[in-house]
Scaffold this motif. Structure first.
Motif, PDB file in Angstrom:
ATOM      1  N   GLU A 158       1.015  -1.208   0.004  1.00 56.71           N
ATOM      2  CA  GLU A 158      -0.132   0.110  -0.152  1.00 56.71           C
ATOM      3  C   GLU A 158       0.819   1.263   0.028  1.00 56.71           C
ATOM      4  OE1 GLU A 158      -2.997   0.409  -0.246  1.00 56.71           O
ATOM      5  OE2 GLU A 158      -3.680  -1.576  -0.427  1.00 56.71           O
ATOM      6  N   MET A 159       2.043   1.291   0.763  1.00 55.58           N
ATOM      7  CA  MET A 159       2.735   2.312   0.863  1.00 55.58           C
ATOM      8  C   MET A 159       3.448   2.704  -0.497  1.00 55.58           C
ATOM      9  SD  MET A 159       5.381   2.444   4.036  1.00 55.58           S
ATOM     10  CE  MET A 159       6.939   2.450   3.267  1.00 55.58           C
ATOM     11  N   LEU A 160       3.830   1.763  -1.139  1.00 53.99           N
ATOM     12  CA  LEU A 160       4.585   1.992  -2.319  1.00 53.99           C
ATOM     13  C   LEU A 160       3.654   2.142  -3.784  1.00 53.99           C
ATOM     14  CD1 LEU A 160       7.639  -0.203  -2.355  1.00 53.99           C
ATOM     15  CD2 LEU A 160       7.488   2.134  -1.589  1.00 53.99           C
ATOM     16  N   SER A 161       2.250   2.025  -3.252  1.00 51.84           N
ATOM     17  CA  SER A 161       1.145   2.020  -4.158  1.00 51.84           C
ATOM     18  C   SER A 161       1.484   1.170  -5.501  1.00 51.84           C
ATOM     19  CB  SER A 161       1.019   3.535  -4.851  1.00 51.84           C
ATOM     20  OG  SER A 161       1.141   4.327  -3.707  1.00 51.84           O
ATOM     21  N   LEU A 162       1.817  -0.167  -5.189  1.00 53.78           N
ATOM     22  CA  LEU A 162       1.969  -1.086  -6.217  1.00 53.78           C
ATOM     23  C   LEU A 162       0.964  -1.230  -7.069  1.00 53.78           C
ATOM     24  CD1 LEU A 162       4.006  -4.121  -4.462  1.00 53.78           C
ATOM     25  CD2 LEU A 162       5.020  -1.965  -5.625  1.00 53.78           C
ATOM     26  N   LYS A 163       1.252  -1.165  -8.526  1.00 50.94           N
ATOM     27  CA  LYS A 163       0.154  -1.405  -9.449  1.00 50.94           C
ATOM     28  C   LYS A 163       0.074  -2.847  -9.678  1.00 50.94           C
ATOM     29  CE  LYS A 163       0.584   2.964 -11.729  1.00 50.94           C
ATOM     30  NZ  LYS A 163       1.589   3.445 -10.819  1.00 50.94           N
ATOM     31  N   MET A 164      -1.191  -3.471  -9.095  1.00 47.67           N
ATOM     32  CA  MET A 164      -0.923  -5.002  -9.240  1.00 47.67           C
ATOM     33  C   MET A 164      -1.684  -5.408 -10.679  1.00 47.67           C
ATOM     34  SD  MET A 164       0.170  -5.513  -6.246  1.00 47.67           S
ATOM     35  CE  MET A 164       0.156  -7.393  -6.487  1.00 47.67           C
ATOM     36  N   LEU A 165      -0.929  -6.223 -11.292  1.00 49.67           N
ATOM     37  CA  LEU A 165      -1.472  -6.754 -12.587  1.00 49.67           C
ATOM     38  C   LEU A 165      -2.186  -8.190 -12.337  1.00 49.67           C
ATOM     39  CD1 LEU A 165       1.823  -6.365 -14.688  1.00 49.67           C
ATOM     40  CD2 LEU A 165      -0.179  -4.946 -14.716  1.00 49.67           C
ATOM     41  N   GLN A 166      -1.872  -8.744 -11.356  1.00 51.33           N
ATOM     42  CA  GLN A 166      -2.378 -10.236 -11.118  1.00 51.33           C
ATOM     43  C   GLN A 166      -2.414 -10.061  -9.338  1.00 51.33           C
ATOM     44  OE1 GLN A 166      -3.332 -12.833 -12.874  1.00 51.33           O
ATOM     45  NE2 GLN A 166      -3.199 -11.312 -14.628  1.00 51.33           N
ATOM     46  N   GLY A 167      -3.662 -10.613  -8.876  1.00 49.39           N
ATOM     47  CA  GLY A 167      -3.674 -10.578  -7.200  1.00 49.39           C
ATOM     48  C   GLY A 167      -4.080  -8.989  -6.755  1.00 49.39           C
ATOM     49  N   THR A 168      -3.872  -9.119  -5.393  1.00 51.28           N
ATOM     50  CA  THR A 168      -4.078  -7.846  -4.733  1.00 51.28           C
ATOM     51  C   THR A 168      -2.899  -7.418  -3.978  1.00 51.28           C
ATOM     52  OG1 THR A 168      -5.006  -8.672  -2.856  1.00 51.28           O
ATOM     53  CG2 THR A 168      -6.468  -8.402  -4.548  1.00 51.28           C
ATOM     54  N   ARG A 169      -2.972  -6.213  -3.357  1.00 47.41           N
ATOM     55  CA  ARG A 169      -2.004  -5.685  -2.748  1.00 47.41           C
ATOM     56  C   ARG A 169      -1.971  -6.451  -1.209  1.00 47.41           C
ATOM     57  NH1 ARG A 169      -2.751   0.621  -3.495  1.00 47.41           N
ATOM     58  NH2 ARG A 169      -1.894   0.993  -5.568  1.00 47.41           N
ATOM     59  N   ASP A 170      -2.943  -7.258  -1.034  1.00 44.42           N
ATOM     60  CA  ASP A 170      -2.745  -8.004   0.239  1.00 44.42           C
ATOM     61  C   ASP A 170      -1.929  -9.283   0.226  1.00 44.42           C
ATOM     62  OD1 ASP A 170      -4.630  -6.278   1.484  1.00 44.42           O
ATOM     63  OD2 ASP A 170      -6.454  -7.613   0.750  1.00 44.42           O
ATOM     64  N   GLY A 171      -1.434  -9.415  -0.995  1.00 41.06           N
ATOM     65  CA  GLY A 171      -0.776 -10.573  -1.219  1.00 41.06           C
ATOM     66  C   GLY A 171       0.264 -11.102  -0.385  1.00 41.06           C
ATOM     67  N   LEU A 172       0.746 -10.199   0.636  1.00 39.40           N
ATOM     68  CA  LEU A 172       1.881 -10.510   1.485  1.00 39.40           C
ATOM     69  C   LEU A 172       1.279 -10.997   2.864  1.00 39.40           C
ATOM     70  CD1 LEU A 172       4.761  -7.881   1.067  1.00 39.40           C
ATOM     71  CD2 LEU A 172       4.507 -10.379   0.410  1.00 39.40           C
ATOM     72  N   GLN A 173       0.166 -10.838   3.152  1.00 40.14           N
ATOM     73  CA  GLN A 173      -0.314 -11.323   4.309  1.00 40.14           C
ATOM     74  C   GLN A 173      -0.188 -12.714   4.610  1.00 40.14           C
ATOM     75  OE1 GLN A 173      -1.819  -9.099   6.153  1.00 40.14           O
ATOM     76  NE2 GLN A 173      -2.872  -7.392   4.882  1.00 40.14           N
ATOM     77  N   ASP A 174      -0.113 -13.432   3.742  1.00 44.14           N
ATOM     78  CA  ASP A 174       0.048 -14.806   3.929  1.00 44.14           C
ATOM     79  C   ASP A 174       1.671 -14.980   3.830  1.00 44.14           C
ATOM     80  OD1 ASP A 174       0.458 -17.556   3.846  1.00 44.14           O
ATOM     81  OD2 ASP A 174      -0.674 -18.029   2.076  1.00 44.14           O
ATOM     82  N   PRO A 175       2.283 -15.537   5.155  1.00 46.13           N
ATOM     83  CA  PRO A 175       3.843 -15.660   5.176  1.00 46.13           C
ATOM     84  C   PRO A 175       4.220 -16.534   4.152  1.00 46.13           C
ATOM     85  CG  PRO A 175       2.626 -16.260   7.245  1.00 46.13           C
ATOM     86  CD  PRO A 175       1.516 -15.843   6.326  1.00 46.13           C
ATOM     87  N   SER A 176       3.525 -17.499   3.562  1.00 52.14           N
ATOM     88  CA  SER A 176       4.062 -18.381   2.555  1.00 52.14           C
ATOM     89  C   SER A 176       4.055 -17.934   1.137  1.00 52.14           C
ATOM     90  CB  SER A 176       3.666 -19.844   2.843  1.00 52.14           C
ATOM     91  OG  SER A 176       2.093 -19.629   2.713  1.00 52.14           O
ATOM     92  N   SER A 177       3.700 -16.644   0.964  1.00 53.46           N
ATOM     93  CA  SER A 177       3.440 -16.040  -0.247  1.00 53.46           C
ATOM     94  C   SER A 177       4.658 -15.341  -0.764  1.00 53.46           C
ATOM     95  CB  SER A 177       2.121 -15.378  -0.304  1.00 53.46           C
ATOM     96  OG  SER A 177       2.234 -14.057   0.521  1.00 53.46           O
ATOM     97  N   ILE A 178       4.694 -14.770  -2.131  1.00 60.93           N
ATOM     98  CA  ILE A 178       5.669 -13.730  -2.580  1.00 60.93           C
ATOM     99  C   ILE A 178       4.829 -13.278  -3.690  1.00 60.93           C
ATOM    100  CG2 ILE A 178       6.328 -15.619  -4.081  1.00 60.93           C
ATOM    101  CD1 ILE A 178       9.173 -14.373  -4.019  1.00 60.93           C
ATOM    102  N   LEU A 179       5.338 -11.810  -4.016  1.00 60.51           N
ATOM    103  CA  LEU A 179       5.007 -11.038  -5.069  1.00 60.51           C
ATOM    104  C   LEU A 179       6.052 -10.794  -5.824  1.00 60.51           C
ATOM    105  CD1 LEU A 179       3.327  -8.098  -3.257  1.00 60.51           C
ATOM    106  CD2 LEU A 179       2.227 -10.007  -4.052  1.00 60.51           C
ATOM    107  N   LEU A 180       5.777 -10.844  -7.371  1.00 68.64           N
ATOM    108  CA  LEU A 180       6.825 -10.742  -8.356  1.00 68.64           C
ATOM    109  C   LEU A 180       6.453  -9.498  -9.050  1.00 68.64           C
ATOM    110  CD1 LEU A 180       7.261 -14.385  -9.714  1.00 68.64           C
ATOM    111  CD2 LEU A 180       8.451 -13.366  -8.191  1.00 68.64           C
ATOM    112  N   SER A 181       7.585  -9.081  -9.540  1.00 69.01           N
ATOM    113  CA  SER A 181       7.482  -7.946 -10.808  1.00 69.01           C
ATOM    114  C   SER A 181       6.977  -8.643 -11.904  1.00 69.01           C
ATOM    115  CB  SER A 181       8.704  -7.249 -10.701  1.00 69.01           C
ATOM    116  OG  SER A 181       9.654  -7.609 -11.548  1.00 69.01           O
ATOM    117  N   LYS A 182       6.550  -7.777 -12.901  1.00 68.51           N
ATOM    118  CA  LYS A 182       6.263  -8.287 -14.316  1.00 68.51           C
ATOM    119  C   LYS A 182       7.516  -8.898 -14.784  1.00 68.51           C
ATOM    120  CE  LYS A 182       4.459  -6.439 -18.499  1.00 68.51           C
ATOM    121  NZ  LYS A 182       4.225  -5.213 -19.067  1.00 68.51           N
TER     122      LYS A 182
END
Ligand SMILES: Nc1ncnc2c1ncn2[C@@H]1O[C@H](COP(=O)(O)OP(=O)(O)OP(=O)(O)O)[C@@H](O)[C@H]1O
Ligand SMILES: [Mg+2]
Lengths: 796, 220
Positions: A126-150
């Motif tokens: 939220e802080m960096l206002s990531l523009k999500m192409l897939q999924g949501t900005r909540d994606g890091l809530q789960d400690p076994s997840s990861i966000l990737l850049s395009k």
């Protein structure tokens, strides 16, 4: 009327091709430089501005005092963020702990690629206002997840549609891709963030909860302030947020940690802290280059003024005639302004071409990717303003000057070219060359300082040394085997692992105690942990005692100190003294080595402790190739071994020489830029005096003819035409020397290890200026001097 | 009465000394006159002509031009007056080198802000009248001296001035060319234009109706 003026302007341009060429050439070079610098300055000023929360984001900084030395850094303990969240929650919308950005190997089913990224808490999206192409900005809530850049998603999976896939991060377990975000634009602090993994995962995985405390400043903390909260108020409020949580008697409390916010708007250009206060940073460079840009444009405008007022005799007749057939002064002013406007417009067009040609080189030197923003509305507005201002500066003086001629005077032929304008023209030439000479002084000083630092005796030998980063535990666990196998090659001299490189011992530690230590002494040492052979490998020079040896088992609790450390600790007879290091144990000082430059070669040597280590702190395997052996063969041997023990990782290595050169890239860049501008300034100034001298030779054509008929030698005529200019340039040098001395003296004070400003720097700059002037003018005056006198007399 | 000079003095100070260029000039010019100013070199002929043409000022005396007191006029008004009523012809033609014949003729009209169509007509008329239609696109450097002076006269005339001031208009021309110009002046004069010319030639002076003689800045 307007059409008529334009017509005259173009006819004049074509009629006097040489003059127009110098005029447009000089001006367009100046304008191109200013445009390039303008783009650079704009880019610097717009750093990070793409973030929606630009004005609310801040990094949490920590100021500590070590034995009187105050240091402000971004490193934070992981305990800080929860304190800020719980005790100061009203001020902040988000508080997140993050690791520093580092490279990690990401492994998908088929592909593995090393990308930089960090582990962070969920609020960061939220802080960096990531523009999500897939999924949501909540994606890091789960400690076994990861966000990737395009980019990362595309190269790992060939598609951005990667949600639900799993990847391995380093050698750790599988993480589920929960979102893909648009890569952050290049011009910001997070542009290389290709993945964001959950902080909670790392914490558990590394057992941080039990391992790291308030003293381990290993992480960074970012905040976004709450709407309506003032940044400086929030910053002042959290001042003691660390200190409050420390035992007042502890060593950490003695370091008086002060917490403050460093707003995003200041990260890039105001990154310097002095005595805990944010003072400045590369904004100095922005100013410096900005001023140089304006000055170079000014130099070009001066050429324009000089060349045009020098033409006054030619134009005077026209002014006289126009006035007698009914022109009023303002009409003439207008006419001359239009002429300069036309020239400026042409020069601007040429300058855009020059910018396109110079762009890639400029980008290389400045390490940017700038280009002309053709489609930007603002660019065109600024361009129009730029043209208008340049036309005004360069055109106004000639216009007013030329249009003020009295018609009967000029038509009668009693018009005197010595009147009025000549002193100003001289002043302008002096100004141009004073600037050019100052820039030459700057260039020489910068290069000399770099050269001086580059040749600084290091106190160790890095010749043939290279390092391979340790990225997995596998290699560490089998270090001895790996070492032996590497040493099997005839080409390899030595192998040792270390936690930091000898070119950059950035790890600092405190919590030491020794006999005779002042209880209030808040110490800080550089530390270097390495395996047995490290010292021998870098060829350190032992002053007292001995280095680490496999013969003494007790060396696992031994220190080798550098001379500065001995002095810093106040030890009279260091060998055999004992030093307590926190809970790690009591270490015996077994040797003292001569000081080595193990950090920035620009600064003084720090107190440094060397100790043996074979554990998880090791980050690099250092390898020394024997002199006179081909590094190529050695490398393929080494690569084979790493492939064998660590097949997952792509093998990468760096020579220490290259590593060391990085200290010079910043300065080298500045040196290149300044020398580039110095050359341009000289070029523009020379174009100017070239035009002026051509003009004067032309004006005195008849006089020279008469003199030659009367028997003047080529030399005497050369002297007649050149001495005025040489005198002017000498005056410029006299001005440039103190100015150059003042600024370069300021500049060089920033370096602890610095060259002196020798007299020869100034002599060389003066010589350079005089020589170029001499050559430029001589072209014209010799041409005039050797022309046949008959020809010049006949033209009247 | 077109203009009147009363007790005009003009001087320059040089090395603490006052050098008189014009001394007590009294001259009255009626409309339709054709005056020749004569005198030895350095006697002040050009100076006087420039004063009359308002290109140069004077230090003492009165100058009235068509009921306006020139000595009291502001620069701006003086230049309007001048633009309206006076045309100049020079010994060395003084055409604008960068402009063609046609454009040279057009220039005074541009300064007088004459509208486009009217301007074109006036230029065409003038080219016709001086028989230089064929030369209209040539630049001054491509013309002979006589032709250049013809253009010079045409340019002085184009704005319909009441007064033409000519400073040795034939000084650089051969006798045949001189004669042509003088005939032209005479014809213009009969059409009602007032002419004041400076000349060294008795023959040229004879075209005029009156001769003013100068010596050391004084009328004799
Ligand atoms: N600005 C000045 N300063 C000093 N003397 C001047 C100045 N202007 C003109 N004179 C002097 O005034 C005198 C008259 O000059 P003027 O040009 O009027 O002569 P002229 O009668 O037109 O001569 P010519 O027939 O040679 O053209 C000359 O002696 C000249 O030297
Ligand atoms: Mg004269």
């Amino acid at each position: 009327m307007f059409k008529n003026y334009l017509k005259i302007a173009f006819r004049n341009l074509f009629k006097r091709k040489g003059h127009s060429f110098l005029n447009i050439g000089g001006l367009s070079i100046g304008m191109a430089t200013t445009i390039l610098i303008g783009m650079w300055v704009y880019d610097e000023l717009s750093y990070n501005k793409d973030f929606e929360n630009y004005n609310e984001i801040a990094q949490v900084m920590q100021t500590q005092t070590f034995n009187g030395e105050i240091k402000t850094e971004s490193n934070q303990p992981m305990q800080l963020a929860p304190v800020l969240r719980n005790d100061y929650g009203d001020y902040f919308k988000h508080v997140v702990t993050s690791t520093f950005t580092f490279d990690m190997l990401l492994t998908a089913v088929e592909n593995k690629i090393s990308y930089s990224g960090f582990f962070s808490e969920p609020g960061v999206t939220e802080m960096l206002s990531l523009k999500m192409l897939q999924g949501t900005r909540d994606g890091l809530q789960d400690p076994s997840s990861i966000l990737l850049s395009k980019t990362a998603a595309l190269s790992l999976f060939g598609t951005v549609d990667a949600v639900g896939e799993t990847i391995k991060v380093g050698s750790a377990s599988n993480l589920l891709v929960s979102g893909v975000y648009e890569d952050l634009p290049e011009n910001n602090s997070f542009s290389n963030l290709k993945f964001i993994a959950p902080w909670e995962f790392l914490k558990k995985n590394q057992d941080y909860e039990n391992r790291v405390g308030w003293g381990n400043n290993w992480f960074q903390t970012f905040v976004q302030i709450q709407d309506g909260v003032n940044m400086s108020v929030a910053s002042a409020a959290i001042k003691n947020s660390k200190l409050e949580n420390l035992d007042a008697e502890s060593g950490m409390a003695k370091q008086k940690p002060v917490i403050q916010l460093h707003p995003m708007a200041k990260w890039h250009l105001y990154s310097r802290f002095e005595n805990g206060i944010n003072t400045g940073g590369t904004i100095d460079r922005v100013w410096l280059l900005g001023i140089i840009g304006v000055i170079i444009l000014l130099l070009a405008c001066i050429n324009f003024m000089n060349l045009n007022t020098a033409q006054s005799v030619k134009r005077a007749k026209e002014v006289g005639i126009r006035k007698t057939i009914g022109s009023v002064k303002y009409q003439l002013i207008f006419q001359f302004m239009i002429e300069s406007f036309v020239v400026v417009c042409i020069a601007f067009t040429v300058s855009l071409v020059l910018v396109i040609l110079a762009q890639s080189t400029f980008n290389e030197v400045t390490n940017k990717s700038l280009s002309i923003p053709w489609s930007s509305y603002n660019f065109w507005i600024v361009s129009v303003l730029f043209i208008a201002i340049t036309s005004l500066i360069s055109g106004s003086y000639p216009s007013f000057y030329l249009s003020s001629f009295k018609p009967i005077k000029v038509l009668k032929g009693t018009f005197n070219r010595k009147e009025g304008v000549v002193p100003l023209r001289k002043v302008l030439v002096v100004f141009q060359f004073a600037i050019s000479t100052t820039l030459i002084i700057g260039t020489i000083t910068i290069y000399r300082q770099m050269n001086y630092v580059q040749n600084r005796p290091l106190g160790y030998n890095k010749e043939g040394m290279l390092y391979v980063p340790i990225t997995t535990k596998d290699i560490l666990e089998r270090f001895e085997t790996v070492r032996e196998e590497i040493l099997r090659s005839q080409d390899i001299a030595n192998v040792a692992a270390s936690d930091v490189l000898v070119t950059g011992t950035f790890t600092t530690n405190s919590g030491f105690d020794w006999k005779g230590k002042d209880p209030d002494f808040a110490e800080e040492f550089n530390t270097l942990r390495a395996t047995h052979d490290f010292g021998e490998m870098i060829n350190w020079e032992i002053k007292e005692g001995r280095g680490f040896s496999r013969e003494y088992k007790s060396d696992s609790l031994a220190f080798v100190l550098n001379e500065t450390a001995v002095a810093y600790m106040g030890l009279k007879n260091p060998i055999g003294e004992y030093v307590q290091w926190g809970d790690s144990g009591k270490f015996k000082v077994i040797g003292v080595v001569k000081d080595m430059v193990t950090r920035s070669p620009y600064s003084a040597v720090k107190p440094t402790i060397f100790t043996l280590h074979y554990g998880r702190f090791l980050n690099f395997i250092n390898i020394k190739v024997k002199p006179n052996r081909s590094p190529k063969e050695a490398l393929s041997h080494i690569e084979g071994i790493f492939k064998k023990y660590n097949p997952e990782r792509t093998f990468s290595y760096t020579f220490l020489d290259e590593e060391y050169q990085q200290y010079f890239t910043g300065e080298a860049r500045m040196g290149k830029l300044i020398s580039f501008f110095a050359i341009l300034a000289i070029l523009i100034s020379c174009l100017g005096i070239f035009g002026l001298s051509a003009f004067i030779a032309e004006q005195r054509f008849k006089e020279i003819g008469i003199r030659k008929v009367l028997g003047a030698s080529v030399y005497s005529i050369w002297k007649l035409l050149s001495k005025d200019f040489l005198l002017l340039v000498m005056i410029s040098c006299i001005i440039a020397i103190p100015v150059g001395y003042y600024y370069m003296n300021e500049w060089i004070q920033d370096f602890n290890y610095r060259a002196t400003l020798s007299w020869w720097i100034f002599a060389a700059a003066v010589f350079g200026s005089l020589l170029t002037t001499f050559l430029t003018i001589s072209v014209q005056s010799i041409k005039a001097a050797i022309a046949k006198p008959v020809k010049s007399l006949r033209t009247e | 009465m077109l203009l009147q000079l009363n007790n005009i003095f003009k001087w320059v100070n040089s090395g603490g000394q006052r050098i008189f260029l014009l001394k007590d000039i009294n001259l009255q010019v009626e409309e339709g006159e054709f005056i020749s100013i004569m005198g030895p070199s350095g006697s002040g002929k050009s100076t006087l002509l420039n004063v009359i043409g308002m290109l140069d000022g004077f230090d003492e005396g009165e100058y009235n031009f068509l009921d306006e007191s020139v000595h009291n006029l502001k620069e701006k008004l003086r230049s309007n007056l001048y633009k309206e009523y006076i045309g100049f012809v020079f010994q060395s033609y003084h055409l604008l080198d960068e402009l063609t014949v046609q454009e040279n003729l057009e220039m005074p009209l541009l300064y007088k802000k004459v509208k486009g169509a009217e301007r074109k007509a006036m230029v065409a008329d003038m080219l016709d009248r001086f028989n230089i239609v064929g030369k209209k696109d040539l630049f001054p450097a491509q013309l002979s001296g006589g032709q250049q002076q013809l253009v010079g006269v045409a340019r002085a005339l184009i704005a319909n001035p009441k007064l033409i001031l000519a400073d040795e208009p034939t000084g650089n021309l051969n006798s045949q060319q001189s004669e042509e110009i003088m005939e032209l002046f005479k014809q213009l004069n009969t059409e009602g234009v007032t002419i004041i010319q400076v000349t060294h030639s008795e023959k040229n002076a004879a075209y005029g109706s009156r001769i003013v003689n100068l010596l050391d800045g004084r009328m004799i």
